[in-house]
Design a protein around this motif. Structure first.
Motif, PDB file in Angstrom:
ATOM      1  N   ASN A  19       0.837  -1.193   0.000  1.00 39.92           N
ATOM      2  CA  ASN A  19       0.000   0.000   0.000  1.00 39.92           C
ATOM      3  C   ASN A  19       0.870   1.240   0.000  1.00 39.92           C
ATOM      4  OD1 ASN A  19      -2.433  -1.537   0.258  1.00 39.92           O
ATOM      5  ND2 ASN A  19      -1.924  -1.847   2.401  1.00 39.92           N
ATOM      6  N   ASP A  20       0.238   2.378  -0.258  1.00 37.98           N
ATOM      7  CA  ASP A  20       0.978   3.634  -0.227  1.00 37.98           C
ATOM      8  C   ASP A  20       0.915   4.300   1.147  1.00 37.98           C
ATOM      9  OD1 ASP A  20      -1.667   4.411  -0.230  1.00 37.98           O
ATOM     10  OD2 ASP A  20      -1.412   5.964  -1.751  1.00 37.98           O
ATOM     11  N   GLN A  21       0.346   3.591   2.127  1.00 39.26           N
ATOM     12  CA  GLN A  21       0.288   4.141   3.476  1.00 39.26           C
ATOM     13  C   GLN A  21       0.339   3.031   4.518  1.00 39.26           C
ATOM     14  OE1 GLN A  21      -3.331   6.379   3.499  1.00 39.26           O
ATOM     15  NE2 GLN A  21      -4.626   4.608   3.788  1.00 39.26           N
ATOM     16  N   LEU A  22       0.790   3.418   5.693  1.00 40.30           N
ATOM     17  CA  LEU A  22       0.807   2.530   6.847  1.00 40.30           C
ATOM     18  C   LEU A  22      -0.075   3.169   7.900  1.00 40.30           C
ATOM     19  CD1 LEU A  22       1.983   0.155   8.534  1.00 40.30           C
ATOM     20  CD2 LEU A  22       3.803   1.722   9.215  1.00 40.30           C
ATOM     21  N   ILE A  23      -1.077   2.445   8.373  1.00 36.33           N
ATOM     22  CA  ILE A  23      -1.981   2.944   9.404  1.00 36.33           C
ATOM     23  C   ILE A  23      -1.716   2.155  10.679  1.00 36.33           C
ATOM     24  CG2 ILE A  23      -4.378   3.308  10.087  1.00 36.33           C
ATOM     25  CD1 ILE A  23      -5.055   3.350   7.071  1.00 36.33           C
ATOM     26  N   ILE A  24      -1.354   2.870  11.731  1.00 38.46           N
ATOM     27  CA  ILE A  24      -1.107   2.228  13.021  1.00 38.46           C
ATOM     28  C   ILE A  24      -2.006   2.870  14.068  1.00 38.46           C
ATOM     29  CG2 ILE A  24       1.242   1.491  12.508  1.00 38.46           C
ATOM     30  CD1 ILE A  24       2.276   3.914  13.993  1.00 38.46           C
ATOM     31  N   PRO A  25      -2.381   2.129  15.099  1.00 36.43           N
ATOM     32  CA  PRO A  25      -3.227   2.709  16.141  1.00 36.43           C
ATOM     33  C   PRO A  25      -2.481   3.816  16.887  1.00 36.43           C
ATOM     34  CG  PRO A  25      -2.787   0.366  16.590  1.00 36.43           C
ATOM     35  CD  PRO A  25      -2.062   0.733  15.350  1.00 36.43           C
ATOM     36  N   ALA A  26      -3.225   4.814  17.320  1.00 39.63           N
ATOM     37  CA  ALA A  26      -2.636   5.884  18.119  1.00 39.63           C
ATOM     38  C   ALA A  26      -2.162   5.308  19.453  1.00 39.63           C
ATOM     39  CB  ALA A  26      -3.649   6.989  18.356  1.00 39.63           C
ATOM     40  N   ILE A  27      -1.078   5.857  19.968  1.00 38.60           N
ATOM     41  CA  ILE A  27      -0.554   5.449  21.271  1.00 38.60           C
ATOM     42  C   ILE A  27      -0.947   6.543  22.258  1.00 38.60           C
ATOM     43  CG2 ILE A  27       1.503   4.906  22.601  1.00 38.60           C
ATOM     44  CD1 ILE A  27       2.815   4.165  19.866  1.00 38.60           C
ATOM     45  N   GLU A  49      -6.993  11.126  16.925  1.00 43.37           N
ATOM     46  CA  GLU A  49      -7.133  10.454  18.225  1.00 43.37           C
ATOM     47  C   GLU A  49      -7.058   8.929  18.121  1.00 43.37           C
ATOM     48  OE1 GLU A  49      -7.445  12.078  21.207  1.00 43.37           O
ATOM     49  OE2 GLU A  49      -7.116  13.909  20.063  1.00 43.37           O
ATOM     50  N   GLN A  50      -7.389   8.388  16.950  1.00 44.37           N
ATOM     51  CA  GLN A  50      -7.483   6.936  16.766  1.00 44.37           C
ATOM     52  C   GLN A  50      -6.276   6.312  16.070  1.00 44.37           C
ATOM     53  OE1 GLN A  50     -10.165   5.129  17.906  1.00 44.37           O
ATOM     54  NE2 GLN A  50     -10.884   7.015  18.830  1.00 44.37           N
ATOM     55  N   HIS A  51      -5.678   7.030  15.105  1.00 47.20           N
ATOM     56  CA  HIS A  51      -4.657   6.429  14.246  1.00 47.20           C
ATOM     57  C   HIS A  51      -3.553   7.413  13.884  1.00 47.20           C
ATOM     58  CE1 HIS A  51      -8.425   4.246  13.352  1.00 47.20           C
ATOM     59  NE2 HIS A  51      -7.634   3.208  13.402  1.00 47.20           N
TER      60      HIS A  51
END
Length: 84
Positions: A19-27, A49-51
């Motif tokens: 993909n052209d992006q990486l989505i990780i959960p917010a810490i 707030e979420q990602h």
């Protein structure tokens, strides 16, 4: 070698780029202050707030395993490892 506060760096390894992006959960309580490939180009970051969403180049810097360095706003020593 750049100086940094203890525990504020995090490393992500990419074995393949689909993909052209990486989505990780917010810490909670932490923000990504800077993102770049090891010995390479900067990566743009959008956060809510979420990602955290990191925009990746069309071609990753290393075809076998690219390393993304995240400079965080605080200590990440107690943050659990994400496997996906």
């Amino acid at each position: 070698m750049p100086q940094h506060e203890k525990g504020t760096m995090s490393i992500c390894l990419f074995l393949e780029g689909e993909n052209d992006q990486l989505i990780i959960p917010a810490i909670p309580g932490l923000k990504i202050m800077d993102a770049h490939f090891l010995h390479g180009e900067a990566v743009s970051v959008m956060q809510d707030e979420q990602h955290s969403i990191l925009r990746l180049p069309e071609k990753l810097p290393d075809e076998d395993c690219s390393v993304l360095v995240l400079k965080m706003s605080g200590n990440v020593d107690q943050v659990p490892v994400l496997d996906k």
